[in-house]
Design a protein around this motif. Structure first.
Motif, mmCIF file in Angstrom:
data_model
loop_
_atom_site.group_PDB
_atom_site.id
_atom_site.type_symbol
_atom_site.label_atom_id
_atom_site.label_comp_id
_atom_site.label_asym_id
_atom_site.label_seq_id
_atom_site.Cartn_x
_atom_site.Cartn_y
_atom_site.Cartn_z
ATOM 1 N N LYS A 138 46.858 10.885 -84.848
ATOM 2 C CA LYS A 138 46.422 9.647 -84.195
ATOM 3 C C LYS A 138 47.362 9.241 -83.065
ATOM 4 C CE LYS A 138 44.024 7.514 -88.032
ATOM 5 N NZ LYS A 138 42.909 6.678 -87.642
ATOM 6 N N ASN A 139 48.411 10.044 -82.834
ATOM 7 C CA ASN A 139 49.452 9.709 -81.859
ATOM 8 C C ASN A 139 49.970 8.294 -82.118
ATOM 9 O OD1 ASN A 139 51.202 10.056 -79.681
ATOM 10 N ND2 ASN A 139 49.734 9.173 -78.247
ATOM 11 N N GLN A 140 50.214 7.987 -83.378
ATOM 12 C CA GLN A 140 50.613 6.643 -83.786
ATOM 13 C C GLN A 140 52.058 6.650 -84.276
ATOM 14 O OE1 GLN A 140 48.223 4.930 -86.901
ATOM 15 N NE2 GLN A 140 49.372 3.020 -86.912
ATOM 16 N N ARG A 141 52.880 5.845 -83.622
ATOM 17 C CA ARG A 141 54.270 5.662 -84.023
ATOM 18 C C ARG A 141 54.403 4.276 -84.639
ATOM 19 N NH1 ARG A 141 53.414 7.909 -79.685
ATOM 20 N NH2 ARG A 141 54.254 9.915 -79.062
ATOM 21 N N SER A 142 55.270 4.171 -85.658
ATOM 22 C CA SER A 142 55.452 2.878 -86.316
ATOM 23 C C SER A 142 56.919 2.670 -86.648
ATOM 24 C CB SER A 142 54.639 2.802 -87.613
ATOM 25 O OG SER A 142 53.270 3.015 -87.362
ATOM 26 N N LEU A 143 57.359 1.431 -86.507
ATOM 27 C CA LEU A 143 58.662 0.997 -86.979
ATOM 28 C C LEU A 143 58.416 0.025 -88.118
ATOM 29 C CD1 LEU A 143 60.516 0.301 -83.590
ATOM 30 C CD2 LEU A 143 60.768 2.284 -85.097
ATOM 31 N N VAL A 144 59.093 0.249 -89.244
ATOM 32 C CA VAL A 144 58.871 -0.565 -90.442
ATOM 33 C C VAL A 144 60.200 -1.156 -90.887
ATOM 34 C CG1 VAL A 144 58.151 -0.515 -92.866
ATOM 35 C CG2 VAL A 144 56.931 0.883 -91.176
ATOM 36 N N ARG A 145 60.180 -2.437 -91.213
ATOM 37 C CA ARG A 145 61.366 -3.109 -91.767
ATOM 38 C C ARG A 145 60.902 -3.965 -92.942
ATOM 39 N NH1 ARG A 145 65.157 -7.531 -88.785
ATOM 40 N NH2 ARG A 145 66.734 -7.676 -90.429
ATOM 41 N N VAL A 146 61.409 -3.626 -94.124
ATOM 42 C CA VAL A 146 61.059 -4.366 -95.336
ATOM 43 C C VAL A 146 62.202 -5.321 -95.660
ATOM 44 C CG1 VAL A 146 60.478 -4.205 -97.774
ATOM 45 C CG2 VAL A 146 59.653 -2.446 -96.190
ATOM 46 N N LEU A 147 61.896 -6.603 -95.666
ATOM 47 C CA LEU A 147 62.861 -7.652 -95.995
ATOM 48 C C LEU A 147 62.497 -8.226 -97.357
ATOM 49 C CD1 LEU A 147 62.870 -9.317 -92.470
ATOM 50 C CD2 LEU A 147 64.640 -7.850 -93.429
ATOM 51 N N PRO A 148 63.371 -9.009 -97.971
ATOM 52 C CA PRO A 148 63.060 -9.540 -99.301
ATOM 53 C C PRO A 148 61.774 -10.369 -99.371
ATOM 54 C CG PRO A 148 65.385 -9.859 -98.805
ATOM 55 C CD PRO A 148 64.737 -9.337 -97.552
ATOM 56 N N ASP A 149 61.465 -11.124 -98.306
ATOM 57 C CA ASP A 149 60.303 -12.010 -98.367
ATOM 58 C C ASP A 149 59.136 -11.595 -97.479
ATOM 59 O OD1 ASP A 149 61.747 -12.517 -96.078
ATOM 60 O OD2 ASP A 149 61.630 -14.692 -96.221
ATOM 61 N N VAL A 150 59.325 -10.595 -96.609
ATOM 62 C CA VAL A 150 58.278 -10.223 -95.654
ATOM 63 C C VAL A 150 58.477 -8.776 -95.200
ATOM 64 C CG1 VAL A 150 59.555 -11.091 -93.642
ATOM 65 C CG2 VAL A 150 57.062 -10.972 -93.553
ATOM 66 N N THR A 151 57.381 -8.129 -94.836
ATOM 67 C CA THR A 151 57.434 -6.774 -94.267
ATOM 68 C C THR A 151 56.979 -6.854 -92.822
ATOM 69 O OG1 THR A 151 56.923 -5.833 -96.424
ATOM 70 C CG2 THR A 151 56.615 -4.403 -94.508
ATOM 71 N N LEU A 152 57.765 -6.249 -91.923
ATOM 72 C CA LEU A 152 57.470 -6.238 -90.503
ATOM 73 C C LEU A 152 57.084 -4.818 -90.091
ATOM 74 C CD1 LEU A 152 60.630 -8.211 -89.298
ATOM 75 C CD2 LEU A 152 58.428 -9.145 -90.041
ATOM 76 N N VAL A 153 56.015 -4.683 -89.332
ATOM 77 C CA VAL A 153 55.573 -3.370 -88.850
ATOM 78 C C VAL A 153 55.214 -3.500 -87.375
ATOM 79 C CG1 VAL A 153 53.899 -1.497 -89.079
ATOM 80 C CG2 VAL A 153 54.640 -2.752 -91.115
ATOM 81 N N ILE A 154 55.763 -2.614 -86.565
ATOM 82 C CA ILE A 154 55.393 -2.506 -85.156
ATOM 83 C C ILE A 154 54.796 -1.121 -85.003
ATOM 84 C CG2 ILE A 154 56.196 -2.513 -82.774
ATOM 85 C CD1 ILE A 154 58.524 -4.296 -83.768
ATOM 86 N N THR A 155 53.577 -1.037 -84.529
ATOM 87 C CA THR A 155 52.873 0.238 -84.515
ATOM 88 C C THR A 155 52.003 0.370 -83.276
ATOM 89 O OG1 THR A 155 51.506 1.715 -85.865
ATOM 90 C CG2 THR A 155 50.906 -0.610 -85.872
ATOM 91 N N GLY A 156 51.667 1.604 -82.926
ATOM 92 C CA GLY A 156 50.756 1.836 -81.812
ATOM 93 C C GLY A 156 50.986 3.177 -81.149
ATOM 94 N N THR A 157 50.384 3.344 -79.980
ATOM 95 C CA THR A 157 50.530 4.585 -79.220
ATOM 96 C C THR A 157 51.718 4.532 -78.277
ATOM 97 O OG1 THR A 157 49.001 3.770 -77.533
ATOM 98 C CG2 THR A 157 48.063 5.116 -79.314
ATOM 99 N N ALA A 158 52.391 3.415 -78.195
ATOM 100 C CA ALA A 158 53.578 3.278 -77.356
ATOM 101 C C ALA A 158 54.674 4.213 -77.862
ATOM 102 C CB ALA A 158 54.067 1.834 -77.374
ATOM 103 N N ASP A 159 55.601 4.563 -76.971
ATOM 104 C CA ASP A 159 56.690 5.455 -77.389
ATOM 105 C C ASP A 159 57.745 4.661 -78.167
ATOM 106 O OD1 ASP A 159 58.353 4.161 -75.501
ATOM 107 O OD2 ASP A 159 58.052 5.715 -73.993
ATOM 108 N N TRP A 160 58.698 5.384 -78.735
ATOM 109 C CA TRP A 160 59.713 4.761 -79.590
ATOM 110 C C TRP A 160 60.518 3.704 -78.829
ATOM 111 C CZ3 TRP A 160 58.558 5.383 -84.338
ATOM 112 C CH2 TRP A 160 58.073 6.587 -84.845
#
Length: 176
Positions: A138-160
């Motif tokens: 899918k040419n999909q890159r994602s950055l994931v950060r799991v915190l104690p109260d919330v999960t953050l995800v940045i994803t898409g076709t953009a480069d790193w």
């Protein structure tokens, strides 16, 4: 007069009249060669999201240069958890999306947003490690950060680099 309405000449005249009409239409119709991506303000969506969740909401302090915020919404995730989505057209005109939720288990939310559960290393952003995930088909890159109260995800076709640029601008807003 009859020869212009029958046979080959009639066909040729009718074709010429149609093409001339289409050409005239194209000539007088205004045309824009500039790209237009609708810009949508997400500040009210972020504020409304903050009123529905029990933690301080994360959002970009400011948008990266030449990025266009073009979508935002609040949705319901698994187990009734709320999910905030902010979508962008990046400076390179790729797609990037920021999503956050307190959905549990956090791994399920992150895997759904990234379309994969396989880590592909990590990336340091502002002194914080984000897990990288990559889905090649899918040419999909994602950055994931799991915190104690919330999960953050940045994803898409953009480069790193572009995804990291958005991650660097995220700040948690105080609850209230």
């Amino acid at each position: 007069m009859r020869r212009f309405t029958q046979g080959f000449y009639g066909y040729a005249v009718a074709l010429f009249v149609c093409l001339a009409g289409a050409g005239l239409f194209l000539l007088v119709t205004p045309q824009s060669r500039e790209e237009h991506i609708p810009r949508l303000d997400y500040s009210i969506t972020v504020a409304n999201f903050g009123h529905t969740v029990p933690y301080g909401v994360w959002a970009p302090q400011a948008d990266p240069a030449n990025w266009v915020p073009n979508s935002n919404r609040i949705a319901e995730g698994e187990n009734g958890a709320k999910v905030l989505y902010l979508g962008y057209a990046t400076a390179a005109r790729q797609h990037a999306m920021f999503a956050q939720s307190d959905e549990r288990p956090a791994a399920g939310f992150a895997s759904r947003m990234a379309n994969t559960d396989k880590a592909a290393g990590s990336q340091q952003v502002g002194g914080v490690a984000w897990e990288r995930r990559f889905r090649e088909d899918k040419n999909q890159r994602s950055l994931v950060r799991v915190l104690p109260d919330v999960t953050l995800v940045i994803t898409g076709t953009a480069d790193w680099t572009e995804l990291g640029e958005l991650a660097a601008r995220l700040q948690q807003r105080p609850k209230g």
